[in-house]
Design an enzyme around this catalytic site. Structure first.
Site, short mmCIF file in Angstrom:
data_model
loop_
_atom_site.label_atom_id
_atom_site.label_comp_id
_atom_site.label_asym_id
_atom_site.label_seq_id
_atom_site.Cartn_x
_atom_site.Cartn_y
_atom_site.Cartn_z
N GLY A 45 0.87 -1.18 0.00
CA GLY A 45 0.00 0.00 0.00
C GLY A 45 0.89 1.21 0.00
O GLY A 45 1.87 1.26 -0.74
N GLU A 46 0.59 2.14 0.84
CA GLU A 46 1.39 3.36 0.92
C GLU A 46 1.99 3.43 2.33
O GLU A 46 1.27 3.60 3.31
CB GLU A 46 0.49 4.55 0.61
CG GLU A 46 1.19 5.88 0.63
CD GLU A 46 2.49 5.91 -0.17
OE1 GLU A 46 2.49 5.51 -1.34
OE2 GLU A 46 3.52 6.32 0.41
N CYS A 77 6.16 -5.39 0.01
CA CYS A 77 6.33 -4.02 -0.49
C CYS A 77 6.28 -2.97 0.64
O CYS A 77 7.23 -2.88 1.41
CB CYS A 77 5.32 -3.74 -1.59
SG CYS A 77 5.86 -2.41 -2.66
N ARG A 104 12.85 3.76 -1.05
CA ARG A 104 11.45 3.69 -1.52
C ARG A 104 11.32 4.13 -2.97
O ARG A 104 12.09 4.94 -3.46
CB ARG A 104 10.56 4.57 -0.65
CG ARG A 104 10.45 4.08 0.78
CD ARG A 104 9.57 5.01 1.60
NE ARG A 104 8.28 5.19 0.99
CZ ARG A 104 7.66 6.37 0.88
NH1 ARG A 104 8.21 7.46 1.33
NH2 ARG A 104 6.48 6.43 0.30
N HIS A 171 4.89 -8.11 -4.90
CA HIS A 171 3.59 -8.67 -4.50
C HIS A 171 3.31 -10.02 -5.15
O HIS A 171 2.57 -10.08 -6.14
CB HIS A 171 2.47 -7.72 -4.92
CG HIS A 171 2.45 -6.41 -4.21
ND1 HIS A 171 1.93 -6.24 -2.96
CD2 HIS A 171 2.89 -5.20 -4.60
CE1 HIS A 171 2.03 -4.98 -2.60
NE2 HIS A 171 2.63 -4.32 -3.58
N GLU A 173 1.36 -12.16 -3.88
CA GLU A 173 -0.07 -12.43 -3.57
C GLU A 173 -0.98 -11.88 -4.67
O GLU A 173 -2.08 -12.39 -4.86
CB GLU A 173 -0.43 -11.86 -2.18
CG GLU A 173 -0.63 -10.36 -2.08
CD GLU A 173 0.66 -9.55 -2.13
OE1 GLU A 173 1.76 -10.15 -2.18
OE2 GLU A 173 0.57 -8.31 -2.12
N1 GLN Z 1 5.70 2.98 -2.91
C1 GLN Z 1 5.01 2.52 -1.75
C2 GLN Z 1 5.63 3.07 -0.49
O1 GLN Z 1 6.67 3.59 -0.50
C3 GLN Z 1 4.97 1.01 -1.68
C4 GLN Z 1 4.18 0.45 -2.83
C5 GLN Z 1 3.54 -0.87 -2.56
O2 GLN Z 1 3.36 -1.32 -1.42
N2 GLN Z 1 3.13 -1.52 -3.62
O3 GLN Z 1 5.04 2.91 0.54
#
Ligand code: GLN
Length: 187
Positions: A45-46, A77, A104, A171, A173
């Site tokens: 995610g983020e 990720c 990142r 990912h 999954e």
């Molecule tokens: N770019 C995202 C981050 O820095 C990670 C992206 C992802 O989880 N697919 O959090």
């Protein structure tokens, strides 16, 4: 029962994989939700958004760290970024569950996202290829001494193992790959 951190991101696809391999699951939204779990997944995610939400609740952060002392955590990720020792960004929580440094968004923007095969090498067995999606993925820039290399994409390290914990920059999954979930929670 395995929990999936469900503050933001692709937690639902991990629930789907756990169902597929016959492991009961629970969404984890606060420290109480950790009780009784035998493992935890930190999804993608983020990482800044997840960090923001976690920074508001120190007891939740402490609970996850304590959990990692004797139960396995799988991070994908953004989940790997949260597990890392350092991602050199004050906006991001690094829980130092695995001694890695990460950079990142190291492959560029969303348009540079891609799917590809990665190699998983575990316990001297033949490397297995699985598919994974790299979505604004981080790169691992430094590895502590006690960290094992688990996955490679071309010659790059994209997955690591530290004791019972596993973290990948991509990912699997999202490609319905079950290998890492099995390794982490059934192995
Ligand atoms: N770019 C995202 C981050 O820095 C990670 C992206 C992802 O989880 N697919 O959090």
């Amino acid at each position: 029962m395995v929990g999936v951190l469900a503050l933001q991101g692709n937690f639902q696809s991990h629930i789907h994989i756990l169902n597929a391999i016959g492991i009961e699951s629970r969404l984890v939204k606060n420290v109480e939700d950790l009780s009784g779990l035998k493992g935890l997944i930190l999804p993608g995610g983020e990482s800044t958004t997840m960090s923001n939400l976690l920074f508001r609740d120190q007891s939740f952060i402490d609970g996850i760290k304590l959990f990692s002392d004797n139960k396995p955590i799988l991070g994908t990720c953004a989940g790997l970024i949260l597990m890392a020792k350092n991602s050199f960004d004050k906006k991001v929580l690094n829980m130092n569950i695995i001694d890695i440094e990460v950079n990142r968004n190291a492959y560029g923007r969303q348009v540079h996202s891609f799917d590809d095969l990665i190699n998983v090498e575990y316990k001297n067995s033949e490397p297995l290829s699985i598919r994974a999606s790299f979505i604004r993925a981080p790169k691992i820039t430094n590895l502590g001494e006690d960290v094992e290399i688990l996955c490679k994409h071309n010659s790059e390290i994209v997955g690591v193992k530290k004791g019972m914990h596993v973290a990948v920059t991509c990912h699997p999954e999202l490609q319905n790959e079950i290998l890492l979930h099995e390794l982490c929670f059934k192995g």
